[in-house]
Enzyme design. Structure first.
Site, PDB file in Angstrom:
ATOM      1  N   HIS A  82      -2.603 -23.924  23.273  1.00 19.30           N
ATOM      2  CA  HIS A  82      -2.952 -23.497  24.467  1.00 19.30           C
ATOM      3  C   HIS A  82      -2.512 -22.489  25.402  1.00 19.30           C
ATOM      4  CE1 HIS A  82      -1.765 -26.633  26.948  1.00 19.30           C
ATOM      5  NE2 HIS A  82      -1.892 -26.553  28.171  1.00 19.30           N
ATOM      6  N   HIS A 107       1.389 -21.266  32.244  1.00 20.27           N
ATOM      7  CA  HIS A 107       2.137 -21.448  30.698  1.00 20.27           C
ATOM      8  C   HIS A 107       1.939 -21.609  29.769  1.00 20.27           C
ATOM      9  CE1 HIS A 107      -0.431 -25.833  31.981  1.00 20.27           C
ATOM     10  NE2 HIS A 107      -0.503 -25.587  31.153  1.00 20.27           N
ATOM     11  N   GLU A 125       4.842 -25.211  27.756  1.00 13.19           N
ATOM     12  CA  GLU A 125       4.448 -26.725  27.952  1.00 13.19           C
ATOM     13  C   GLU A 125       4.931 -27.336  26.936  1.00 13.19           C
ATOM     14  OE1 GLU A 125       0.025 -27.734  28.633  1.00 13.19           O
ATOM     15  OE2 GLU A 125       1.277 -29.592  29.430  1.00 13.19           O
TER      16      GLU A 125
HETATM   17 CO    CO Z   1      -1.346 -26.794  29.247  1.00 18.24          CO
END
Ligand code: CO
Length: 136
Positions: free
Chosen positions: A7, A79, A130
């Site tokens: 994502h 992020h 991430e």
């Molecule tokens: Co995330």
């Protein structure tokens, strides 16, 4: 090592407006807002055919995205999340390459109930990264 883009997380000052933009203007499938008190965010998941967008809004006084929105009042990309098959192996490989893993280096349970770690933006072209362990 790196797998799919899981994502892209976008911090937004107005969650309802951002949700409407993705749902009504772009025609995307969006979830109901979900409060994640452990993460200090309310999140709306936007489902795309090949990945997800997460619209993040601060929840509570100690939200990790509050400062980000103070610095970026219109919102912005917070992020990106990449999938890895083994988060401990990924962490150790990154550390060996001199990359900084944020926090104590122990994976935390992320918004999807999977183990996640964050990597220092200065080691990745100014982007908070991430990594998320996803078994496929
Ligand atoms: Co995330």
């Amino acid at each position: 090592m790196i797998g799919r883009l899981n994502h892209v997380a976008i911090a937004v000052p107005d969650l309802a407006a951002a949700t409407a933009n993705y749902r009504d203007t772009l025609g995307a499938k969006v979830s109901a807002p979900q409060d994640l008190p452990d993460h200090g965010v309310t999140v709306v998941f936007v489902e795309l055919p090949n990945t997800k967008i997460e619209l993040l809004h601060p929840l509570g006084d100690n939200s990790p995205i509050r400062k980000f929105l103070d610095a970026n009042p219109a919102g912005g990309i917070h992020h990106v999340s990449y999938e890895v098959g083994d988060i401990y192996a990924a962490r150790d490989r990154l550390r060996k390459s001199g990359k900084r893993v944020l926090g104590d280096g122990e994976p935390k349970t992320g918004a999807h109930g999977t183990p996640v770690l964050f990597l220092h933006p200065k080691d990745f072209a100014g982007t908070l990264v991430e990594i998320e362990e996803v078994k496929r």
